[in-house]
Design a protein around this motif. Structure first.
Motif, PDB file in Angstrom:
ATOM      1  N   LYS A 333       0.827  -1.197   0.000  1.00  0.00           N
ATOM      2  CA  LYS A 333       0.000   0.000   0.000  1.00  0.00           C
ATOM      3  C   LYS A 333       0.870   1.259   0.000  1.00  0.00           C
ATOM      4  O   LYS A 333       0.531   2.259  -0.638  1.00  0.00           O
ATOM      5  N   ALA A 334       1.979   1.196   0.724  1.00  0.00           N
ATOM      6  CA  ALA A 334       2.880   2.353   0.754  1.00  0.00           C
ATOM      7  C   ALA A 334       3.428   2.643  -0.636  1.00  0.00           C
ATOM      8  O   ALA A 334       3.515   3.805  -1.058  1.00  0.00           O
ATOM      9  N   GLU A 335       3.805   1.612  -1.372  1.00  0.00           N
ATOM     10  CA  GLU A 335       4.307   1.811  -2.738  1.00  0.00           C
ATOM     11  C   GLU A 335       3.208   2.390  -3.624  1.00  0.00           C
ATOM     12  O   GLU A 335       3.454   3.276  -4.456  1.00  0.00           O
ATOM     13  N   THR A 336       1.989   1.901  -3.456  1.00  0.00           N
ATOM     14  CA  THR A 336       0.867   2.432  -4.230  1.00  0.00           C
ATOM     15  C   THR A 336       0.636   3.901  -3.905  1.00  0.00           C
ATOM     16  O   THR A 336       0.427   4.725  -4.800  1.00  0.00           O
ATOM     17  N   ALA A 337       0.680   4.223  -2.614  1.00  0.00           N
ATOM     18  CA  ALA A 337       0.462   5.607  -2.193  1.00  0.00           C
ATOM     19  C   ALA A 337       1.536   6.530  -2.760  1.00  0.00           C
ATOM     20  O   ALA A 337       1.244   7.633  -3.254  1.00  0.00           O
ATOM     21  N   LEU A 338       2.794   6.093  -2.711  1.00  0.00           N
ATOM     22  CA  LEU A 338       3.884   6.917  -3.240  1.00  0.00           C
ATOM     23  C   LEU A 338       3.758   7.081  -4.748  1.00  0.00           C
ATOM     24  O   LEU A 338       3.999   8.169  -5.288  1.00  0.00           O
ATOM     25  N   LEU A 400       6.207  -0.555 -11.339  1.00  0.00           N
ATOM     26  CA  LEU A 400       5.046  -0.024 -12.047  1.00  0.00           C
ATOM     27  C   LEU A 400       4.282   0.967 -11.186  1.00  0.00           C
ATOM     28  O   LEU A 400       3.838   2.017 -11.666  1.00  0.00           O
ATOM     29  N   ARG A 401       4.110   0.647  -9.917  1.00  0.00           N
ATOM     30  CA  ARG A 401       3.411   1.557  -9.008  1.00  0.00           C
ATOM     31  C   ARG A 401       4.130   2.901  -8.912  1.00  0.00           C
ATOM     32  O   ARG A 401       3.496   3.952  -8.819  1.00  0.00           O
ATOM     33  N   ARG A 402       5.465   2.854  -8.938  1.00  0.00           N
ATOM     34  CA  ARG A 402       6.250   4.077  -8.826  1.00  0.00           C
ATOM     35  C   ARG A 402       6.509   4.728 -10.186  1.00  0.00           C
ATOM     36  O   ARG A 402       7.198   5.735 -10.269  1.00  0.00           O
ATOM     37  N   ASN A 403       5.956   4.116 -11.257  1.00  0.00           N
ATOM     38  CA  ASN A 403       6.068   4.694 -12.597  1.00  0.00           C
ATOM     39  C   ASN A 403       7.535   4.814 -13.028  1.00  0.00           C
ATOM     40  O   ASN A 403       7.929   5.768 -13.703  1.00  0.00           O
ATOM     41  N   VAL A 404       8.360   3.827 -12.634  1.00  0.00           N
ATOM     42  CA  VAL A 404       9.797   3.889 -12.900  1.00  0.00           C
ATOM     43  C   VAL A 404      10.115   3.570 -14.351  1.00  0.00           C
ATOM     44  O   VAL A 404      10.928   4.233 -14.984  1.00  0.00           O
ATOM     45  N   CYS A 405       9.467   2.531 -14.911  1.00  0.00           N
ATOM     46  CA  CYS A 405       9.753   2.139 -16.296  1.00  0.00           C
ATOM     47  C   CYS A 405       8.652   1.213 -16.784  1.00  0.00           C
ATOM     48  O   CYS A 405       7.866   0.686 -16.004  1.00  0.00           O
ATOM     49  N   ASP A 406       8.607   1.029 -18.094  1.00  0.00           N
ATOM     50  CA  ASP A 406       7.756   0.000 -18.686  1.00  0.00           C
ATOM     51  C   ASP A 406       8.505  -1.325 -18.623  1.00  0.00           C
ATOM     52  O   ASP A 406       9.742  -1.360 -18.661  1.00  0.00           O
ATOM     53  N   LEU A 407       7.763  -2.420 -18.577  1.00  0.00           N
ATOM     54  CA  LEU A 407       8.389  -3.729 -18.396  1.00  0.00           C
ATOM     55  C   LEU A 407       7.835  -4.749 -19.369  1.00  0.00           C
ATOM     56  O   LEU A 407       6.646  -4.705 -19.723  1.00  0.00           O
ATOM     57  N   THR A 408       8.694  -5.670 -19.779  1.00  0.00           N
ATOM     58  CA  THR A 408       8.269  -6.890 -20.464  1.00  0.00           C
ATOM     59  C   THR A 408       8.756  -8.075 -19.646  1.00  0.00           C
ATOM     60  O   THR A 408       9.944  -8.159 -19.316  1.00  0.00           O
ATOM     61  N   LEU A 409       7.846  -8.967 -19.303  1.00  0.00           N
ATOM     62  CA  LEU A 409       8.167 -10.196 -18.585  1.00  0.00           C
ATOM     63  C   LEU A 409       8.219 -11.335 -19.599  1.00  0.00           C
ATOM     64  O   LEU A 409       7.291 -11.499 -20.406  1.00  0.00           O
ATOM     65  N   LEU A 410       9.275 -12.142 -19.587  1.00  0.00           N
ATOM     66  CA  LEU A 410       9.413 -13.251 -20.506  1.00  0.00           C
ATOM     67  C   LEU A 410       9.050 -14.561 -19.826  1.00  0.00           C
ATOM     68  O   LEU A 410       9.382 -14.783 -18.665  1.00  0.00           O
ATOM     69  N   GLY A 435      -3.356   3.624 -11.740  1.00  0.00           N
ATOM     70  CA  GLY A 435      -2.924   4.919 -11.234  1.00  0.00           C
ATOM     71  C   GLY A 435      -1.617   5.416 -11.793  1.00  0.00           C
ATOM     72  O   GLY A 435      -1.080   6.407 -11.331  1.00  0.00           O
ATOM     73  N   THR A 436      -1.046   4.731 -12.813  1.00  0.00           N
ATOM     74  CA  THR A 436       0.244   5.154 -13.360  1.00  0.00           C
ATOM     75  C   THR A 436       0.189   5.126 -14.871  1.00  0.00           C
ATOM     76  O   THR A 436      -0.781   4.711 -15.487  1.00  0.00           O
TER      77      THR A 436
END
Length: 703
Positions: A333-338, A400-410, A435-436
């Motif tokens: 929740k803290a990561e989501t809030a930030l 993702l919550r912190r909007n740091v980068c886009d990601l691809t998971l393999l 929210g991002t």
């Protein structure tokens, strides 16, 4: 310089804990010592302070955090007047302010406080503290025009009271009204105004909070499952064909404990990821038999199954009053809030208005904050080959919550989605994360249409080694090779792997496919060693076993560039077992020659060598062994003569001095690929991905 920031509201239910957490994050990026002061408090534990203390490693004595309990404050105000109350609270504030560079003040919460004109009291306290005021206006359920009017009125009221209003924040605004609210506030106030939309997962209770509130028994489930958010309630009474379509993502299924069909059906749906539920709550004190419980545990490992004695109706009445809280036990929740705060608040503008003087010390937390901020400033795309690994998925949620980068998971899409469901993680796959603006997607190398093109490309690159398209068709299904080829072809900006793969499996494809930069003779690595009050750069501690003098010089030059890119002023120490001209031998001569090469190639770079570690970092030792050196005693980049020395030293410092080691960070490649330790924690992965994104920003600038 602003000595404090006072966060207050104008009524209950404004969700200002999001703003308080966001401001603490912002302040700790700038200064080392941030204090917390809550003038008025309720009885019982202070959940927000405990969260701040755990997350930001606060050493502040909790006894100094508080002014007075609300009941004592109301009594004092009634008996001796507001001036006496304010005087006492101001004295206790200054006792905190003396010990900290900045103080975050948490205003009163309007929740049964028995204080008359609470808004005026908060305004006066802010003035007496010499604090900048950050008012939060709750917008839950409101319309844009009503919310904007309340923000205007609050700003006028606090300004009329003589407050230094830093900015205005409208929080918990219905998402459909957020844009219109922002438009009505834009340019209409004398201070900036920010709008934070309602984020359902923040107000949603966790399964652990449901257990605590209802006194439920946990029949099945683990800690990860109990951390899931309850986003909805579904009450099971119908037959299974009618029940299954009613399930919603993140719902808590409430059903009598004798409905084995609904229990198994809900868990089977969760296991298939359609949809992933939060858990089950069984009523009427009925428990499934051991066979059903064993099947449930196999269908959805970790998913909580709870039991209560009451019926569905009284249980529902209790559930509907539950609201999630930010606590030390809810880090997600803290990561989501930030993420919500940072996406909707112009933190650069707010920092400038704060006029906080940045601390000359760089703490580990400040360094980590800086990584996140820089990565987010120009978002890049990073591929993560280990798509089913729990730590990778948890780190992906944070990123993702912190909007740091886009990601691809393999990996296999079904397996990844199932794992995401089991862990109760929210990634917003194939669309922006909640929210991002950041996006995650899944690619399966086995079935991807890219496989054919990658096979042809790899066969061409390795034709001199006898590689054919047929062989390459199998090679490129390896996730490390597939991810590396994505980076080469510009389909991702960087790659991070190694949580479950060896270093060789991670970097061999990079050597073959991406190759070294034109200005680098070898690929090497550094660790950022975050000590209590500074960040040092260690190289090479992970790649080259025994570099010769030319290679050692190249490592030093690359490490200096890497250090500068990440805000560490490079002063390079070429380490050896002797200092200056005091020793001789092949090993010392190698370091001496490497130092000469560095000076020839970069005469502007401060470099010293050969030099012992103590003379490199301790000013007193340096004054004796190398008086007058511009590097000795002040070195920031430490180059080890071989892998044995470097690897053991970084681990010794990490374990013995409590340093945070961020890395290894690979350097010398044409595009960024970074390796993880197989013991990497979630935060280690977050940091490494952020570093990779920042490296990719530099690559973009170079192009």
């Amino acid at each position: 310089m602003t000595r404090s920031v006072y966060i207050t509201g104008i009524g209950r239910g404004d969700g200002r804990q999001v703003v308080e957490l966001g401001m603490m994050e912002l302040l700790t990026r700038q200064v080392d010592r941030v204090g917390v002061y809550r003038p008025l408090m309720h009885d019982g534990p202070d959940r927000l302070f405990e969260l701040l203390r755990a997350r930001y490693r606060l050493s502040q004595d909790p006894a100094t955090v508080y002014g007075l309990p609300y009941a004592d404050a109301a009594r004092l105000q009634a008996e001796q007047g507001t001036d006496e109350l304010v005087s006492l609270l101001v004295d206790r504030f200054h006792a905190v302010a003396r010990d900290y560079e900045v103080v975050l003040v948490l205003g009163s919460d309007y929740a049964g406080t028995q204080l008359p004109d609470e808004l005026s009291l908060n305004a006066r306290l802010a003035n007496e503290f010499g604090a900048s005021l950050l008012p939060v206006v709750g917008g839950s359920g409101g319309r844009a025009d009503t919310i904007a009017a309340e923000v205007h009125n609050a700003q006028r009221a606090f300004t009329a009271a003589g407050c230094d209003v830093l900015a205005m924040i409208a929080n918990r605004v219905p998402p459909a009204e957020a844009e219109a609210t922002a438009a009505r506030l834009a340019g209409r106030l004398a201070v900036p105004a920010y709008v934070l939309p309602e984020e359902p997962s923040l107000s949603a209770p966790t399964m652990a909070q449901v257990v605590q509130a209802l006194g439920a028994d946990v029949i099945l489930g683990d800690d990860a499952g109990l951390a899931r958010n309850v986003l909805d309630f579904v009450f099971g009474g119908a037959m299974l064909p009618s029940f299954l379509p009613a399930l919603t993502p993140g719902c808590l299924v409430v059903t009598p404990g004798d409905r084995a069909d609904l229990i198994v059906g809900a868990l089977a749906a969760h296991s298939a990821g359609s949809p992933a539920i939060a858990g089950l709550l069984l009523t009427l004190d009925e428990r499934p038999g051991p066979d059903i419980l064993a099947l449930a545990a196999r269908l959805a490992p970790g998913t909580p199954v709870l039991a209560v004695a009451g019926g569905s109706f009284p249980t529902a009445a209790e559930l509907f009053t539950l609201e999630g809280k930010l606590t030390a036990a809810t880090p997600r929740k803290a990561e989501t809030a930030l993420g919500l705060f940072e996406l909707n608040v112009d933190t650069t503008e707010l920092t400038e208005r704060l006029s906080v003087v940045r601390s000359p010390r760089v703490t580990p937390m400040m360094f980590e904050h800086e990584l996140i901020e820089r990565a987010r400033s120009a978002r890049r795309h990073v591929v993560l080959p280990e798509g089913t690994e729990e730590r990778i998925l948890r780190a992906a949620e944070v990123l993702l919550r912190r909007n740091v980068c886009d990601l691809t998971l393999l990996g296999d899409e079904t397996a990844i989605r199932k794992r995401v469901a089991e862990l109760g993680i929210s990634l917003g796959l194939d669309s922006a994360a909640p929210g991002t603006g950041a996006v995650a997607r899944i690619l399966d190398p086995q079935t991807s249409p890219l496989r054919e093109n990658f096979a042809e490309l790899y066969a061409k690159l390795r034709a001199h080694k006898g590689m054919t398209v047929e062989l390459a068709h199998d090679v490129v299904t390896d996730v490390s090779y597939f991810g590396t080829l994505m980076v080469r072809e510009g389909l991702a900006d960087g790659m991070v792997s190694g949580a479950v793969h060896s270093t060789a499996a991670t970097i061999r494809p990079a050597f073959e496919v991406i190759k070294t930069r034109a200005d680098a003779s070898i690929v090497s690595s550094v660790f950022f060693m975050c000590l209590a009050d500074k960040v040092l750069v260690y190289g090479d501690c992970a790649v080259n076993p025994d570099p010769d003098a030319e290679q050692l010089a190249d490592i030093a030059l690359q490490s200096a560039v890497t250090a500068a890119r990440f805000g560490v002023e490079p002063r390079v120490a070429m380490l050896s077992y002797s200092t200056g001209t005091s020793g001789s031998g092949a090993d010392v001569d190698k370091v001496r020659r490497a130092t000469e090469i560095v000076r020839e190639l970069r005469p502007d770079l401060l470099v010293e060598g050969p030099i012992q570690y103590d003379a490199a970092v301790d000013p007193q030792v340096a004054a004796t062994k190398l008086p007058g050196s511009k590097v000795a005693g002040r070195a920031t980049v430490l180059i080890f003569p071989d892998l044995n020395t470097g690897n053991n030293t970084y681990k010794a410092v990490q374990r013995s001095a409590g340093a945070i080691a961020v890395g290894p960070v690979l350097q010398g490649l044409r595009k960024p690929v970074n390796d993880l330790s197989r013991g990497a924690l979630v935060q280690d992965i977050v940091n490494t991905v952020a570093i990779t994104a920042i490296q990719a920003q530099g690559e973009g600038d170079a192009r």
